[in-house]
Design a protein around this motif. Structure first.
Motif, short mmCIF file in Angstrom:
data_model
loop_
_atom_site.label_atom_id
_atom_site.label_comp_id
_atom_site.label_asym_id
_atom_site.label_seq_id
_atom_site.Cartn_x
_atom_site.Cartn_y
_atom_site.Cartn_z
N UNK A 139 -0.32 -55.25 -0.19
CA UNK A 139 -1.57 -54.93 0.49
C UNK A 139 -1.93 -53.48 0.14
N UNK A 140 -3.17 -53.29 -0.30
CA UNK A 140 -3.66 -51.93 -0.53
C UNK A 140 -4.48 -51.52 0.69
N UNK A 141 -4.05 -50.44 1.35
CA UNK A 141 -4.77 -49.96 2.53
C UNK A 141 -5.25 -48.53 2.24
N UNK A 142 -6.49 -48.26 2.59
CA UNK A 142 -7.09 -46.94 2.31
C UNK A 142 -7.27 -46.20 3.63
N UNK A 143 -6.70 -44.99 3.71
CA UNK A 143 -6.82 -44.21 4.96
C UNK A 143 -8.28 -43.93 5.27
N UNK A 144 -8.68 -44.16 6.53
CA UNK A 144 -10.08 -43.88 6.89
C UNK A 144 -10.23 -42.48 7.49
N UNK A 145 -9.13 -41.72 7.54
CA UNK A 145 -9.21 -40.32 7.97
C UNK A 145 -9.29 -40.14 9.47
N UNK A 146 -9.19 -41.23 10.25
CA UNK A 146 -9.26 -41.09 11.72
C UNK A 146 -7.85 -41.10 12.30
N UNK A 147 -7.54 -40.09 13.11
CA UNK A 147 -6.21 -40.03 13.74
C UNK A 147 -6.19 -40.87 15.00
N UNK A 148 -5.21 -41.76 15.10
CA UNK A 148 -5.05 -42.57 16.33
C UNK A 148 -3.99 -41.94 17.22
N UNK A 149 -4.09 -42.22 18.53
CA UNK A 149 -3.08 -41.69 19.47
C UNK A 149 -1.83 -42.56 19.41
N UNK A 150 -0.66 -41.92 19.43
CA UNK A 150 0.60 -42.68 19.40
C UNK A 150 0.79 -43.43 20.71
N UNK A 151 1.36 -44.65 20.66
CA UNK A 151 1.57 -45.40 21.90
C UNK A 151 2.65 -44.75 22.74
N UNK A 152 2.51 -44.84 24.05
CA UNK A 152 3.57 -44.34 24.95
C UNK A 152 4.65 -45.41 25.02
N UNK A 153 5.93 -45.01 25.14
CA UNK A 153 6.97 -46.03 25.31
C UNK A 153 6.67 -46.88 26.55
N UNK A 154 6.99 -48.17 26.47
CA UNK A 154 6.75 -49.04 27.63
C UNK A 154 7.83 -48.78 28.67
N UNK A 155 7.42 -48.70 29.95
CA UNK A 155 8.40 -48.45 31.02
C UNK A 155 8.40 -49.65 31.95
N UNK A 156 9.58 -50.12 32.32
CA UNK A 156 9.69 -51.31 33.16
C UNK A 156 10.96 -51.23 34.01
N UNK A 157 11.02 -52.05 35.03
CA UNK A 157 12.13 -51.96 36.00
C UNK A 157 13.05 -53.18 35.91
N UNK A 158 14.31 -52.93 36.23
CA UNK A 158 15.25 -54.04 36.44
C UNK A 158 15.70 -53.87 37.89
N UNK A 159 14.90 -54.41 38.86
CA UNK A 159 15.11 -54.06 40.26
C UNK A 159 16.49 -54.46 40.77
#
Ligand SMILES: C[S@@+](CC[C@H](N)C(=O)[O-])C[C@H]1O[C@@H](n2cnc3c(N)ncnc32)[C@H](O)[C@@H]1O
Length: 377
Positions: free
Chosen positions: A179-199
């Protein structure tokens, strides 16, 4: 199994890591060959080249053989890949002094002329890698992604467009596409780690994008948590820790113990460390190691309990050689009388391996699908 690899006009010898593994799997695949074939067809490249998710060095060695002086950087989350790439460079007398090694949490270099990437199995991780690249690759620069043709579809291309820029797939060659992908020059925000409980165990967990079990408790881990051994343990190893759920629970069950978290995935070790801190455990009791099984653990460390929910694949390959290596390493690191406590799919037959290795193996619990097995050194 062949180890002779020819690409970019050079004959190379490539091995998986560790080389002694009981497996007849090859160190590269047709997507590596396709990416290098693509590179061979280009005019000379000036400027640093980035290489992402190289399994055992087919890409790095192939590119280094073609461009001996080029500045390269390589990103991988897997210690086995990093060690495999470094061993294969050295085996083929290829220079590694102008290669920067990065984990999937390090800041990526900007101004790369080209980045070559293998599609990882985990698409959340892939999206995260694209987002990281979107922040550093200048508009118009090129990312080439090699993958099996059957893994490429419209939704994968849409994912690339969303997180990086426009993408088109090549014709198929040896059942792979580039796959050839061309950078569009837009910076995306990094995802936050998912947080969850094991009650039921009072734990809060978070996972970085390449960590096993995303945002739920694995069923093997659950049955393990319900059946931890009784005893007074001092040194515990959570081998293949993922987000650290087994070791975190062990830290509460055995309050005098030090717990060592070990994983091949750097993101897993980082998540286990973060989870140790966010669950308020004493800093001096938690130890964190990015390693291939227990290969580089301090020689003086002797454990009295090893907890292990082993993997049964390496990348795309289904294999039990890692489980076998984990059991062997655990036996070496246990003190006499120490316990290896594992969970596995019933059909995998781990009891045969454990009996052969330890001379004993007890079934602690089982349900339709999983067994908890214990061997004593
Ligand atoms: C089945 S998951 C278990 C994760 C966690 N302990 C749990 O129970 O949810 C297996 C873990 O082994 C790790 N692993 C795979 N190969 C490894 C290796 N060679 N050395 C250390 N860890 C490895 C994987 O990254 C993964 O986190």
């Amino acid at each position: 199994m062949t180890t002779q690899f020819s690409a970019t006009g050079s004959a190379l010898e490539l091995h998986r890591y560790p080389q002694t593994q009981i497996s007849n799997l090859q160190a590269w695949d047709a997507a590596d060959e396709h990416l290098l074939k693509w590179l061979d067809e280009q005019a000379d490249i000036c400027g640093p080249i980035g290489i992402i998710n190289d399994s055992f060095g087919a890409l790095t060695c192939g590119i280094r053989a073609k461009y001996p002086e080029q500045q390269l950087w390589g990103e991988t989350d897997a210690k086995t890949s990093l060690l495999g790439i470094q061993h294969n460079l050295s085996r083929n007398q290829l220079k590694d002094d102008n290669i920067s090694w990065l984990t999937s949490r390090d800041t990526l270099p900007s101004q790369s002329a080209l980045v070559l990437m293998k599609l990882p199995k985990n698409l959340n991780y892939f999206a995260h890698q694209l987002i990281r690249l979107s922040a550093v690759m200048p508009q118009g620069s090129t990312l080439q992604i090699g993958a099996r043709a059957k893994s490429i579809n419209q939704s994968l291309l849409a994912l690339i467009v969303k997180h990086f820029g426009p993408a088109t797939a090549s014709l198929a060659w040896k059942k792979t596409r580039v796959i050839t992908a061309i950078a569009d020059g837009k910076t995306r925000a990094e995802p936050k780690p998912q947080r969850w409980n094991v009650p039921e165990y009072g734990l809060t967990l978070s996972n970085l994008s390449n960590v096993f079990a995303a945002n739920k408790l694995d069923i093997g881990a659950r049955i393990m948590l319900e059946n931890l051994p009784q005893g007074e343990f001092q040194q515990i190893i959570d081998l293949g820790c993922g987000n650290g759920v087994l070791g975190l629970r062990a830290a509460s069950c055995y309050p005098d113990a030090s717990v060592h978290f070990v994983d091949d995935s750097e993101m897993a070790v980082a998540s286990a460390r973060e989870n140790w801190q966010s669950n308020g455990l004493e800093p001096e009791r938690g130890h964190f190691h990015w390693d291939d099984c227990l290969t580089h653990l301090d020689a003086g460390l002797q454990a009295d309990l090893v907890l292990c929910n082993p993997p049964f694949h390496q990348g795309e390959a289904i294999t039990d050689h890692i489980a076998w290596q984990m059991f062997n390493d655990a036996r070496k690191r246990l003190k006499p009388g120490g316990i290896l406590h594992i969970v596995g799919n019933r059909h995998l037959g781990y009891h045969i391996k454990l009996k052969r290795l330890f001379g004993n193996c007890q079934t602690v619990a089982s349900n339709g699908k999983f067994v908890i097995l214990q061997s004593t050194k």
